[in-house]
Design a protein around this motif. Structure first.
Motif, PDB file in Angstrom:
ATOM      1  N   GLY A   1       0.802  -1.225   0.000  1.00 41.82           N
ATOM      2  CA  GLY A   1       0.000   0.000   0.000  1.00 41.82           C
ATOM      3  C   GLY A   1       0.831   1.270   0.000  1.00 41.82           C
ATOM      4  O   GLY A   1       0.326   2.365   0.248  1.00 41.82           O
ATOM      5  N   LYS A   2       2.134   1.136  -0.355  1.00 43.04           N
ATOM      6  CA  LYS A   2       3.011   2.317  -0.346  1.00 43.04           C
ATOM      7  C   LYS A   2       3.090   2.983  -1.716  1.00 43.04           C
ATOM      8  O   LYS A   2       3.721   4.027  -1.854  1.00 43.04           O
ATOM      9  N   PHE A   3       2.535   2.326  -2.650  1.00 42.06           N
ATOM     10  CA  PHE A   3       2.743   2.788  -4.032  1.00 42.06           C
ATOM     11  C   PHE A   3       1.437   2.589  -4.802  1.00 42.06           C
ATOM     12  O   PHE A   3       0.850   1.501  -4.759  1.00 42.06           O
ATOM     13  N   SER A   4       1.005   3.631  -5.461  1.00 45.69           N
ATOM     14  CA  SER A   4      -0.209   3.500  -6.259  1.00 45.69           C
ATOM     15  C   SER A   4       0.226   3.229  -7.696  1.00 45.69           C
ATOM     16  O   SER A   4       0.667   4.142  -8.404  1.00 45.69           O
ATOM     17  N   GLU A   5       0.119   1.998  -8.039  1.00 47.57           N
ATOM     18  CA  GLU A   5       0.725   1.430  -9.257  1.00 47.57           C
ATOM     19  C   GLU A   5       0.938   2.415 -10.424  1.00 47.57           C
ATOM     20  O   GLU A   5       2.014   2.966 -10.566  1.00 47.57           O
ATOM     21  N   CYS A   6      -0.076   2.639 -11.230  1.00 45.50           N
ATOM     22  CA  CYS A   6       0.137   3.466 -12.420  1.00 45.50           C
ATOM     23  C   CYS A   6       0.162   4.959 -12.084  1.00 45.50           C
ATOM     24  O   CYS A   6       0.945   5.732 -12.646  1.00 45.50           O
ATOM     25  N   ILE A   7      -0.739   5.327 -11.173  1.00 48.20           N
ATOM     26  CA  ILE A   7      -0.944   6.754 -10.872  1.00 48.20           C
ATOM     27  C   ILE A   7       0.327   7.425 -10.341  1.00 48.20           C
ATOM     28  O   ILE A   7       0.607   8.578 -10.680  1.00 48.20           O
ATOM     29  N   SER A   8       1.089   6.684  -9.537  1.00 44.28           N
ATOM     30  CA  SER A   8       2.272   7.289  -8.917  1.00 44.28           C
ATOM     31  C   SER A   8       3.175   7.958  -9.941  1.00 44.28           C
ATOM     32  O   SER A   8       3.770   8.997  -9.681  1.00 44.28           O
ATOM     33  N   CYS A   9       3.303   7.344 -11.103  1.00 47.89           N
ATOM     34  CA  CYS A   9       4.188   7.929 -12.133  1.00 47.89           C
ATOM     35  C   CYS A   9       3.405   8.668 -13.207  1.00 47.89           C
ATOM     36  O   CYS A   9       3.839   9.714 -13.689  1.00 47.89           O
TER      37      CYS A   9
END
Lengths: 404, 381
Positions: free
Chosen positions: A245-253
């Motif tokens: 839950g530390k990274f929002s897959e596509c959205i983060s980048c």
């Protein structure tokens, strides 16, 4: 005689018109509500004989206004939003009725799970129901370009509510999504290129069961189209961070509504948000970006070389085939970069470099061959000049000799 | 002292008897006015030989089928050893041969050499020119590219417009209703078997007549003086030396053009994709342009007159003078014909194209008339 009387009596029964006369068309509603006639008749429902009473109640076979709306006819008038969902769902959830049309019958059930449906069940009538998206009297098939839910029209349809600042402020939602979407790679493809396959609101949020995708669902949503990116992402170190839950897959980048065409510059802009400059992770990102940049440059450079060679009149079919192979490898780098594996990208970059060099050598050898041919021309002309000179000298000698 | 080989032959054949006519031909004096223009006939022969030799080389790889023709020519141009060279020499040779044969005919016309007693030599010469054109027409299709396909379609369509016999001729040429596999097959046979042999035998007849009757002098008909050895120029070695010089120069020109201005193969023929403004090869352009100004049948009639007049010209121009300045009518007609060929050729070349002259763009209609293109249209092209 008795038989004759009975016959006439029966005939009279059939021929006489009762005081509550019935309309010949079977839908007397449009006789008074003239403005709806065309919409109703041309709608998908009207064509299938679904009359006004299916949604509004009443008796459309009566020509008399009072009789048409009389108690016992189930007359509703204008249904409220809760009724609309129930009324539409009444038929559209009926497997037997819908089976013939091959239409799904879980729309109502899905609607109830949606944010819209849940709010409606709580009595909030500001949310969208069936008619808000599909229209009412003039409902047409989803595949009809005039339908509000035709892929090209979906963003505007959603924006009819989601673009209202007042309404959205109350729901703590942004009201500028459409503008952001229009500037995105998806929005441009949809509105400028009319590409119906591109993601619109419903592609990610769903339609009847509309919910904002949760943090973990985003990848699933994007992965519906970007299958390879999804597959390779699962091999990356970010996949573990995602699980935690530390990274929002596509959205983060990439962001969401305003997602732009990704370039290697994203490795500068996005990585820095989590990884400090100079860290190994950041450096790895820069290496990947450099490999992709170089591959892109090689593709462009090789393409230009082949085009130029073609203009110069060389046969470049084999080089064109190599260029296609090069392009395939460059295209392959796009999804594979989601693994963040420098080895895999270096391997592809190596292939790109090799093919590019091969094309360069091949075109170079063709140019060299032409150069040699031109150089040979000089030798040929020297030979010809010698021969012509010899023959000419001989001819002159003969002529002189004859004249003397 | 005879060599053993000569002795071997001398014991079996009367070499002196065989040698006599050869020596007679070699030593036969040519008229004193013989110039470099008189090498045009030999130049035509040079091109014929060159076409035969390069044609044989092309035949090694060429395959006359719809599926293979284009690919095989491409193979010759890209892979076969020196294939690019002999293909280009063949293509350039075909074009130059038409120019040279035409110039040879023009020289004959200007010097009045077609007049009595050499009318038949002229007729056979004209026949050779026509065969050269048919050579070009049939050979043009063989690479099976877009231009060739559509030029042949239009060409055979023109033949089909001739009343009564047109349709059967068109079917005969095409081998069916449309240009296809049958057409390429029969064009190939005509191009590599029938025409070369026809040309070969007619050349033999033509040369025989030239040698038998001798090169025409500039003397009026009936007053020709016999060229004596003292006044004339020996065919061998003098004239042969000049021809040798010309052959070397031609060889250089052919190779230079092949290297510096190679013919493009273009796109493979596609019967479903009609290119814009289909035009025949340059040597048919004047005829193609003239056809545009007349209704179909009248046009064909008009363009048929030119070859007809060409054949019967020696029988129409029966004046005795040979010198061009003493034949004003003939020369005026000749100049007008040349000018019309040039004008119609240029009009056809420019028709249905767009060109820029003096900073302004012009669109040429089918008649070759320029129309200025407005800037807004140009921007939106």
């Amino acid at each position: 005689m008795r038989k004759r009387l009975l016959f006439f009596a029966t005939a009279l029964c059939f021929l006489s018109t009762p005081s509550g006369a019935q309309t010949s068309s079977g839908n007397s509603c449009v006789d008074c509500h003239e403005e709806t006639r065309e919409d109703v008749q041309t709608s998908v429902h009207g064509r299938q004989g679904v009359l006004c009473n299916s949604c509004h109640g009443g008796d459309p076979t009566q020509t008399d206004k009072v009789l048409a709306k009389a108690p016992g006819t189930g007359y509703l008038g204008i249904p409220d939003k809760g009724r609309i969902a129930e009324k539409c769902g009444g038929c559209h959830a009926d497997v037997e009725a819908m089976n013939f049309y091959g239409t799904r019958t879980d729309q109502l059930a899905r609607y109830r799970t949606s944010h819209h449906g849940k709010k409606l069940s709580q009595g909030d009538e500001r949310v969208a129901v069936c008619s808000d998206c599909h229209g009412y009297h003039d409902v047409v098939k989803v595949s009809d370009p005039s339908s509000p839910v035709y892929p090209l029209n979906v963003p505007e349809t959603c924006n009819a509510c989601h673009g209202k600042p007042k309404l959205m402020d109350a729901a703590h939602l942004p009201s500028d999504i459409l503008e952001i979407y229009k500037s995105s790679v998806h929005g441009k493809a949809l509105f400028e290129k009319k590409d119906l396959s591109v993601a619109n609101c419903a592609s990610c949020h769903g339609s009847h069961g509309a919910v904002p995708p949760g943090v973990k669902d985003v990848a699933t949503t994007c992965g519906k189209c970007h299958v390879n990116e999804k597959k390779y992402f699962l091999e990356s170190v970010h996949a573990r961070a995602q699980e935690e839950g530390k990274f929002s897959e596509c959205i983060s980048c990439h962001g969401n509504h305003g997602v732009e065409h990704p370039t290697p510059a994203l490795y500068q802009e996005a990585c820095i948000r989590c990884h400090a400059s100079g860290t190994p992770a950041f450096q790895q990102g820069q290496k990947i970006a450099a490999a992709i940049r170089d591959a892109d440059a090689k593709l462009e450079e090789t393409g230009a070389l082949v085009r130029q060679a073609s203009i110069e009149g060389f046969f470049v079919e084999p080089e064109m085939a190599q260029l296609e192979e090069l392009k395939t490898n460059v295209l392959e780098m796009a999804p594979i970069q989601h693994t963040l594996s420098i080895d895999k990208l270096e391997a592809l970059h190596g292939k790109v470099a090799k093919i590019s060099e091969g094309v360069r050598q091949s075109v170079g050898s063709k140019r060299e061959s032409l150069r040699r041919r031109k150089a040979a021309l000089a030798l040929i002309w020297i030979f010809i000049a010698v021969m012509v000179g010899a023959l000419w000298t001989k001819y002159n000698r003969l002529t002189k000799h004859r004249h003397s | 002292m005879k060599s053993p080989i000569k002795r071997w032959f001398a014991e079996r054949f009367d070499l002196d008897a065989l040698n006599q006519p050869i020596q007679k031909q070699l030593k036969k004096p040519l008229p004193g006015h013989i110039s470099w223009f008189h090498t045009l006939g030999s130049m035509s022969l040079f091109f014929f030989v060159s076409q035969v030799l390069t044609g044989i080389l092309l035949l090694i790889y060429y395959r006359p089928t719809v599926h293979d023709a284009f690919e095989s020519v491409k193979y010759i141009m890209t892979t076969a050893t020196m294939g690019w060279l002999y293909r280009q020499i063949h293509a350039w040779g075909a074009n130059l041969m038409i120019i040279v044969v035409f110039l040879h005919m023009l020289r004959t016309f200007i010097t009045g050499s077609y007049k009595k007693p050499r009318e038949l030599t002229w007729v056979f010469g004209v026949l050779l020119f026509f065969i050269t054109l048919v050579f070009g027409f049939t050979g043009y299709l063989l690479p099976w590219n877009q231009l060739a396909y559509w030029a042949t379609t239009v060409g055979t369509e023109v033949a089909g417009a001739v009343p009564v016999v047109g349709e059967p001729i068109k079917i005969l040429l095409r081998g069916g209703v449309a240009v296809g596999g049958e057409t390429i097959s029969r064009f190939f046979v005509v191009h590599v078997i029938i025409l070369p042999w026809a040309l070969f035998f007619i050349i033999l007849i033509h040369i025989f007549m030239v040698r038998y009757q001798g090169i025409a002098t500039m003397d009026p008909v009936g007053s020709e003086k016999k060229v004596t050895a003292k006044e004339g120029i020996p065919f061998f070695p003098d004239h042969v030396l000049k021809e040798g010089i010309v052959f070397f120069v031609l060889l250089g020109v052919l190779i230079t053009l092949s290297v510096l201005a190679p013919f493009d193969l273009g796109e493979k023929a596609d019967p479903l994709k009609t290119p814009h403004a289909i035009k025949p090869e340059w040597y048919f352009l004047p005829m193609y342009q003239v056809l545009k100004y007349f209704p179909k049948l009248l046009g064909i009639f008009v363009v048929s007159l030119a070859p007809l007049f060409l054949v019967i010209w020696p029988f129409l121009d029966r004046g005795k003078e040979r010198h061009p300045l003493r034949r004003p009518l003939s020369m005026t007609i000749g100049v007008l014909v040349i000018l019309s060929l040039l004008i119609f050729g240029v009009l056809a070349h420019f028709s249905e194209t767009r060109h820029r002259f003096l900073g302004k763009t012009y669109e040429f209609d089918i008649y070759g008339i320029p129309h200025p293109v407005s800037e807004s249209r140009e921007a939106g092209k």
